[in-house]
Design a protein around this motif. Sequence first.
Motif, PDB file in Angstrom:
ATOM      1  N   CYS A   1      -8.335   3.488   1.829  1.00 35.77           N
ATOM      2  CA  CYS A   1      -8.087   4.930   1.813  1.00 35.77           C
ATOM      3  C   CYS A   1      -8.732   5.603   3.017  1.00 35.77           C
ATOM      4  CB  CYS A   1      -8.601   5.558   0.516  1.00 35.77           C
ATOM      5  SG  CYS A   1      -7.470   5.405  -0.865  1.00 35.77           S
TER       6      CYS A   1
ATOM      7  N   CYS B   1      -5.147  10.173  -0.917  1.00 37.55           N
ATOM      8  CA  CYS B   1      -5.388   8.779  -1.266  1.00 37.55           C
ATOM      9  C   CYS B   1      -6.378   8.674  -2.421  1.00 37.55           C
ATOM     10  CB  CYS B   1      -5.913   8.031  -0.041  1.00 37.55           C
ATOM     11  SG  CYS B   1      -5.962   6.263  -0.293  1.00 37.55           S
TER      12      CYS B   1
ATOM     13  N   PRO C   1      -7.934   5.964  -4.559  1.00 34.63           N
ATOM     14  CA  PRO C   1      -8.034   4.506  -4.679  1.00 34.63           C
ATOM     15  C   PRO C   1      -7.916   4.011  -6.118  1.00 34.63           C
ATOM     16  CG  PRO C   1     -10.153   5.450  -4.020  1.00 34.63           C
ATOM     17  CD  PRO C   1      -9.148   6.556  -3.992  1.00 34.63           C
TER      18      PRO C   1
ATOM     19  N   TRP D   1       0.826  -1.206   0.000  1.00 31.75           N
ATOM     20  CA  TRP D   1       0.000   0.000   0.000  1.00 31.75           C
ATOM     21  C   TRP D   1       0.866   1.264   0.000  1.00 31.75           C
ATOM     22  CZ3 TRP D   1      -4.922   0.739  -0.981  1.00 31.75           C
ATOM     23  CH2 TRP D   1      -5.511   1.944  -0.608  1.00 31.75           C
TER      24      TRP D   1
ATOM     25  N   PHE E   1     -10.138  -0.895  -2.059  1.00 33.67           N
ATOM     26  CA  PHE E   1      -9.150   0.183  -2.038  1.00 33.67           C
ATOM     27  C   PHE E   1      -9.737   1.437  -1.405  1.00 33.67           C
ATOM     28  CE2 PHE E   1      -6.780  -2.691  -4.459  1.00 33.67           C
ATOM     29  CZ  PHE E   1      -5.502  -2.223  -4.657  1.00 33.67           C
ATOM     30  N   GLU E   2     -11.017   1.717  -1.677  1.00 33.69           N
ATOM     31  CA  GLU E   2     -11.680   2.862  -1.046  1.00 33.69           C
ATOM     32  C   GLU E   2     -11.722   2.701   0.469  1.00 33.69           C
ATOM     33  OE1 GLU E   2     -15.341   2.701  -3.214  1.00 33.69           O
ATOM     34  OE2 GLU E   2     -14.602   4.052  -4.789  1.00 33.69           O
TER      35      GLU E   2
END
Length: 133
Positions: free
Chosen positions: A107, A41, A43, A13, A103-104
């Motif tokens: 974040c 961030c 995503p 990450w 991924f969201e």
Amino acid sequence: MSFFARNMWRKIWEAIGPEATTKNGSVIYSNDPTELCTYDCDPSERLERIDLDQDGIVTVDEIHNALRDVVGLSVDPTEKSLAEFVHSFADTTGDGVVTLEDFETFCEEMPAFYESQKWRLAFPKVAADSVAV
């Protein structure tokens, strides 16, 4: 193994992320998580960096490649159990695939993780053979 997998995912990450800024606006890089920072961030951008075939799904093979190419681990091409553990950790929705939704979630959650682990990340372990006597 889950603790190790979580740390490997954190290393991936950080390596696929953009620069970070401290509260006072100075730029730091993702390999310096000891400072309290807020990541810009994105995503989609992070997914794009690890999703080699750009199908919107990160596979075990793509995580295996990231462990080798992004993190720099020496991995056996046929042994993917670590990549499977990392994949299961990255699958925050539990649906068996790692997608933009996962991924969201990361974040949203990673700044709190860094804050909670700041004390530990500030004192990385030093290999015994690199300590001056």
